[in-house]
Design an enzyme around this catalytic site. Structure first.
Site, mmCIF file in Angstrom:
data_model
loop_
_atom_site.group_PDB
_atom_site.id
_atom_site.type_symbol
_atom_site.label_atom_id
_atom_site.label_comp_id
_atom_site.label_asym_id
_atom_site.label_seq_id
_atom_site.Cartn_x
_atom_site.Cartn_y
_atom_site.Cartn_z
ATOM 1 N N HIS A 26 2.861 -1.853 8.626
ATOM 2 C CA HIS A 26 3.767 -0.850 7.909
ATOM 3 C C HIS A 26 3.478 -1.057 6.510
ATOM 4 O O HIS A 26 3.192 -1.864 5.744
ATOM 5 C CB HIS A 26 5.193 -1.215 8.017
ATOM 6 C CG HIS A 26 5.742 -0.661 9.336
ATOM 7 N ND1 HIS A 26 6.827 -1.422 9.947
ATOM 8 C CD2 HIS A 26 5.554 0.389 9.993
ATOM 9 C CE1 HIS A 26 7.210 -0.723 11.205
ATOM 10 N NE2 HIS A 26 6.442 0.235 11.049
ATOM 11 N N CYS A 51 12.547 -4.448 5.518
ATOM 12 C CA CYS A 51 12.702 -3.994 6.758
ATOM 13 C C CYS A 51 14.072 -3.678 7.207
ATOM 14 O O CYS A 51 14.505 -2.948 8.248
ATOM 15 C CB CYS A 51 11.998 -4.631 7.849
ATOM 16 S SG CYS A 51 10.399 -4.893 7.392
HETATM 17 N N1 ARG Z 1 9.286 -5.903 15.157
HETATM 18 C C1 ARG Z 1 9.268 -4.823 14.530
HETATM 19 C C2 ARG Z 1 8.250 -3.709 14.842
HETATM 20 O O1 ARG Z 1 7.179 -4.416 15.036
HETATM 21 C C3 ARG Z 1 9.278 -4.948 12.994
HETATM 22 C C4 ARG Z 1 9.519 -3.865 12.104
HETATM 23 C C5 ARG Z 1 9.605 -4.208 10.392
HETATM 24 N N2 ARG Z 1 10.057 -3.083 9.925
HETATM 25 C C6 ARG Z 1 9.501 -2.707 8.742
HETATM 26 N N3 ARG Z 1 10.021 -1.636 8.189
HETATM 27 N N4 ARG Z 1 8.170 -3.133 8.343
HETATM 28 O O2 ARG Z 1 8.336 -2.588 14.861
#
Ligand code: ARG
Length: 265
Positions: free
Chosen positions: A162, A256
């Site tokens: 991300h 996150c």
């Molecule tokens: N386990 C989640 C996923 O893989 C983690 C999300 C993390 N969020 C972020 N904004 N980077 O989707």
């Protein structure tokens, strides 16, 4: 924000998740609570969503939408395990319709995970990531929904799946980022747009140091990211280390856990 009372690693959809590593949910809740209380003590308003059983990643509230200037552009998750979260975030914005206009997405995008906003850069600039989760076509959809220019950046390292794992707005006009997470061309774009950009190391990024939240002065940053915190302090910011070791097992940290509500900027 959403407390991690149902947090678990029941599936693996990023490079950090390993279903064979045990998770201490109680500890995750305690660590999250410190983050929550710290933000509140700094004087920021926080809305809390009720966690839902069967949605272990709901703590990562940043992914539910992306808002600028009173418009919330909804998320559409890449993986079915998280898709129900989008409806919950949508309901939040729609139940506060006096403050928000909600725009439903037609393509996959993971909200603030892959979008960030710099109100003081170029009159208001959105940076958007793609390569792992968000579809590049969501970038133009976001631009139409939000009426701000969107610059697309290609993510190339699966550890930084991300945008918010590799880049953060450190204040209204500047960014801190790890160049190695981006394609060569996207690195050139970042250098051109942000000649004063703060360049982080791979170690900072692996410590989830880029997954920070800043109010322009106070910087909430993963406690493992000691070097980056020290550098930010040298630049006049006030780093506040936050221990979020349990949530890191889900592939997330400070940023996150928070969807920023830009009702009027
Ligand atoms: N386990 C989640 C996923 O893989 C983690 C999300 C993390 N969020 C972020 N904004 N980077 O989707």
């Amino acid at each position: 924000m959403c407390p991690p009372r149902n947090f678990a690693v029941e599936y693996a959809i990023n490079a950090w998740m390993d279903t064979s590593v045990p998770v201490d949910t109680e500890l995750a809740v305690k660590q999250w609570q410190v983050l929550h209380d710290t933000i509140v003590e700094l004087g920021h308003d926080v809305s809390v969503l009720e966690p839902v059983a069967g949605l272990p990643d709901m703590v990562f509230a940043a992914n539910g939408a992306f808002s600028v200037g009173g418009v919330a552009y909804g998320a559409r998750f890449r993986y079915p395990q998280r898709s129900a979260e989008a409806t919950i975030h949508r309901a939040y914005y729609e139940s506060h319709a006096d403050q928000w206009r909600f725009v439903a997405p037609s393509v996959v995008n993971e909200g603030e995970g892959d979008f960030t906003y710099l109100p003081g850069a170029y009159g208001g600039l959105i940076l958007a990531g793609y390569g792992f989760r968000t579809e590049p076509s969501a970038h133009s959809e976001a631009q139409e929904a939000l009426g701000r220019p969107v610059v697309s950046l290609r993510l190339t390292d699966p550890r930084f799946y991300h945008l918010d794992t590799a880049l953060a707005a450190i204040d209204d006009e500047n960014v801190v980022y790890y160049p190695g997470a981006f394609s060569e061309s996207s690195q050139a774009v970042l250098r051109q747009l942000f000649p004063q950009g703060i360049v982080a190391t791979e170690a900072d990024a692996v410590a989830f140091g880029l997954n920070l939240v800043s109010d322009g002065r106070n910087v909430l940053i993963n406690a493992e990211s000691v070097d980056l915190a020290r550098r930010l302090e040298g630049l006049g910011y006030r780093p506040i280390p936050i221990e979020l070791g349990e949530l890191k097992k889900g592939g997330g940290s400070v940023k996150c856990c928070m969807a920023e509500l830009r009702a009027d900027q």
